[in-house]
Design an enzyme around this catalytic site. Structure first.
Site, PDB file in Angstrom:
ATOM      1  N   ASP A 104     -43.540 -25.874 -16.929  1.00 38.56           N
ATOM      2  CA  ASP A 104     -43.511 -24.118 -17.069  1.00 38.56           C
ATOM      3  C   ASP A 104     -44.700 -23.570 -16.526  1.00 38.56           C
ATOM      4  O   ASP A 104     -45.464 -24.214 -16.023  1.00 38.56           O
ATOM      5  CB  ASP A 104     -43.516 -24.055 -18.619  1.00 38.56           C
ATOM      6  CG  ASP A 104     -42.577 -24.530 -19.606  1.00 38.56           C
ATOM      7  OD1 ASP A 104     -41.447 -24.678 -18.825  1.00 38.56           O
ATOM      8  OD2 ASP A 104     -42.790 -24.880 -20.702  1.00 38.56           O
TER       9      ASP A 104
HETATM   10  N1  URA Z   1     -42.196 -29.437 -21.794  1.00 41.03           N
HETATM   11  C1  URA Z   1     -42.448 -28.220 -21.994  1.00 41.03           C
HETATM   12  O1  URA Z   1     -41.963 -27.630 -23.056  1.00 41.03           O
HETATM   13  N2  URA Z   1     -42.849 -27.524 -20.840  1.00 41.03           N
HETATM   14  C2  URA Z   1     -43.175 -28.180 -19.798  1.00 41.03           C
HETATM   15  O2  URA Z   1     -43.619 -27.534 -18.673  1.00 41.03           O
HETATM   16  C3  URA Z   1     -42.783 -29.535 -19.608  1.00 41.03           C
HETATM   17  C4  URA Z   1     -42.144 -30.182 -20.694  1.00 41.03           C
END
Ligand code: URA
Length: 257
Positions: A104
């Site tokens: 993310d």
């Molecule tokens: N899980 C999440 O919630 N975000 C990420 O970036 C990776 C795994």
């Protein structure tokens, strides 16, 4: 043996026509001698090709490990926002590079960027189950009941069931924990903690398979990996060792990262 222009084109961002122009201007050399014929055949393993004085690696594909900072999206398309591709030095970029994974925008840590589509597929394919370890800073204190819930395959409110995941709290830090996932559902870690009525304040990935974020790789920095290092991706990580080594991850980050 391959054509000089193909060799350069596959390993850089230059187009064939740009390569032709540079060759004409004497900017391309083979073993120290200017080469004006881009169609000359070379043995990639046994010659030193330079473009504008820069040595072009003979390795066919490029593998870059980035310690991703917050604020960048895992995409090649900057319509989605500033992308992680911006963090790669120009001389390491090739035409077909892309992030082999999705963290993310606000997630930090280990991200492989490559132009090797076959390898990326081996990592990303839902069938491959490459384990990934994250350190999580929670909003509220960790509860030991989470361990069994995650181990037994947590179920999202939608009914979707997660594969068993390992969880380990960080000693003496009531809001920190490590989680190991063998799959990659959308916002998975965040949604898992929301399901147990907690939430993620900070998230960082510290390893992908047996490829562990090197201590010397600061946030925002990247390093080139050799093909043999890349094979570590397909080895299992040592969960306990990773948990011991990364428990101070967030406290080592400067405030503005
Ligand atoms: N899980 C999440 O919630 N975000 C990420 O970036 C990776 C795994």
């Amino acid at each position: 043996m391959i054509r000089l222009d193909r060799f350069i084109s596959e390993r850089t961002e230059y187009t064939r026509s740009a390569i032709k122009e540079m060759a004409k201007k004497g900017k391309i050399s083979v073993d120290g001698i200017a080469e004006k014929s881009p169609d000359r055949k070379i043995d990639p393993e046994n010659v030193a090709v330079k473009v504008d004085g820069r040595l072009i690696s003979s390795q066919r594909y490029r593998y870059i490990l980035l310690n991703k900072p917050a604020g960048y999206v895992c995409s090649t398309d900057d319509r989605d926002g500033e992308t992680v591709m911006k963090l790669i030095p120009d001389e390491w970029r090739t035409k077909n590079m892309f992030p082999a994974g999705r963290l993310d925008k606000d997630t930090l840590g280990a991200l492989l960027i490559t132009d090797d589509g076959t390898l990326a597929h081996r990592i990303l394919s839902p069938a491959s189950h490459v384990p990934k370890i994250y350190i999580v800073k929670l909003d509220r204190p960790f509860q030991s009941k989470y361990i069994d819930i995650f181990k037994n395959g947590l179920e999202f409110p939608s009914g979707e069931v997660c594969m068993p995941a390992r969880l380990q709290p960080v000693e003496n830090c009531e809001k920190l924990a490590f989680v190991e996932l063998c799959e990659g559902k959308y916002h998975q870690v965040k949604r898992m903690f929301e399901t147990v009525e907690n939430s993620v304040e900070k998230l960082a990935r510290v390893c992908v398979g047996g490829l562990i974020l090197p201590e010397k790789l600061a946030i925002g920095q990247c390093m080139e990996l050799l093909h043999k290092d890349v094979e570590n991706l397909f080895l299992p990580p040592d969960f306990d060792l990773v948990c011991r080594n990364f428990s101070g991850f967030f406290s080592a980050i400067p405030i503005n990262k």
